[in-house]
Design an enzyme around this catalytic site. Sequence first.
Site, short mmCIF file in Angstrom:
data_model
loop_
_atom_site.label_atom_id
_atom_site.label_comp_id
_atom_site.label_asym_id
_atom_site.label_seq_id
_atom_site.Cartn_x
_atom_site.Cartn_y
_atom_site.Cartn_z
N GLU A 88 0.94 -1.26 -0.03
CA GLU A 88 -0.22 0.01 -0.03
C GLU A 88 0.81 1.12 -0.17
O GLU A 88 1.94 1.31 0.62
CB GLU A 88 -0.86 0.03 1.33
CG GLU A 88 -1.92 1.43 1.28
CD GLU A 88 -2.69 1.43 2.35
OE1 GLU A 88 -3.52 0.40 2.79
OE2 GLU A 88 -2.60 2.15 3.60
N ARG A 104 -15.62 2.45 4.13
CA ARG A 104 -16.60 3.44 4.63
C ARG A 104 -15.78 4.71 4.62
O ARG A 104 -16.28 5.63 3.94
CB ARG A 104 -17.41 3.12 5.85
CG ARG A 104 -18.36 3.96 6.27
CD ARG A 104 -18.51 4.05 7.62
NE ARG A 104 -17.37 4.75 8.68
CZ ARG A 104 -17.36 4.80 9.71
NH1 ARG A 104 -18.39 4.34 10.43
NH2 ARG A 104 -16.22 5.42 10.49
N ASP A 125 -12.99 7.43 6.80
CA ASP A 125 -13.22 8.27 8.38
C ASP A 125 -13.61 9.46 8.23
O ASP A 125 -13.39 9.94 7.03
CB ASP A 125 -11.61 8.26 8.76
CG ASP A 125 -10.96 6.89 9.24
OD1 ASP A 125 -11.85 6.17 9.71
OD2 ASP A 125 -9.77 6.63 8.93
N ALA A 159 -17.54 -0.26 16.15
CA ALA A 159 -18.34 -1.27 16.16
C ALA A 159 -18.95 -1.49 17.65
O ALA A 159 -18.14 -1.27 18.65
CB ALA A 159 -17.42 -2.52 15.94
N LYS A 169 -20.15 -7.10 3.87
CA LYS A 169 -19.48 -6.64 2.71
C LYS A 169 -19.03 -7.61 1.71
O LYS A 169 -19.06 -7.42 0.58
CB LYS A 169 -18.25 -5.88 3.27
CG LYS A 169 -18.54 -4.74 4.28
CD LYS A 169 -17.29 -4.04 4.64
CE LYS A 169 -16.57 -4.48 5.75
NZ LYS A 169 -15.47 -3.46 6.19
#
Length: 313
Positions: A32, A122, A124, A169, A182
């Site tokens: 990444e 989703r 931040d 969560a 998902k």
Amino acid sequence: MTPTLAQMNEAARAVSTPLFADVPGDIAVSFEFFPPKTEAMEATLWQSVEALRPLDPRFVSVTYGAGGSTRERTHNTVARIVRETGIPAAAHLTCVDASRGEIDEVARAYWDAGVRHIVALRGDPPRAGEKFVAHPDGYASAADLVAGLKRVADFELSVGAYPEPHPDATSETADIDHLARKLDAGAQRGITQFFFEPDTFFRFRDAAAARGITAELVPGILPVSNFAQLKKMAAGCNTAVPAWMGRLFEGLDDKPAARQLVAATVAAELCRRLYAGGVRHFHFYTLNRAELAYAICHMLGVRPAATAQELAA
């Protein structure tokens, strides 16, 4: 999940021989990056991409800022990787502060640029400390985003997974239920948030299997070169930092070379123990630097194709 005989034999070999002796390199890796802000940062990023390219990564991914704040830079970076390197590239895409139409338009632009893989998140909130609030005309969750992207085009989709439950969560069970939604919506795999104890991942993997999840779960590995920065990052994503790590990095603030050695050792040992537990794909959070990820891959037996052929000869 009950260990297989092969895994038990591998675990025994891992503790009875030098930890990295003759690891066969039968793993996949991915990396990444984040989009650069300056010309100097861009040069560092491309040096890192070129340094890691010979390891034949399964894919590389490029992050996306809160509220789409790096949208153009993310697109340009991913498109250039696809255009100039041939490495499969995945673009991060989030739900934050954008309508469905805007997100769908971004996704179509990726498809037109040759990008076939999206990491759907989703995201931040754009301002620290705030709770996520869906755009009135936007996707309400990562599961909704996955379903929407599948309607745009037949993307390969990865999603976030959390060995230590996401800060929003309500419970570990609820978090794994959300991961299942998902995946059921069309994602192929979950890539985990970083963590530092092998058992953290193994417990999560077992809980996911008990929930009926059969999709690939890829551990996200963060080699730690700056311990103070790590503590800030970990606090924001509910990741436990073991006390022993603090003691290992103590006294190394002004010794960057020693820090690098410690960081590579800690992360490589984590990967080796995950390997003994059956993991065969590792996703490295590089922070746009290649050295640590390259060193860890080397210890795990991953070599450039030409070198691997010479060793086998």
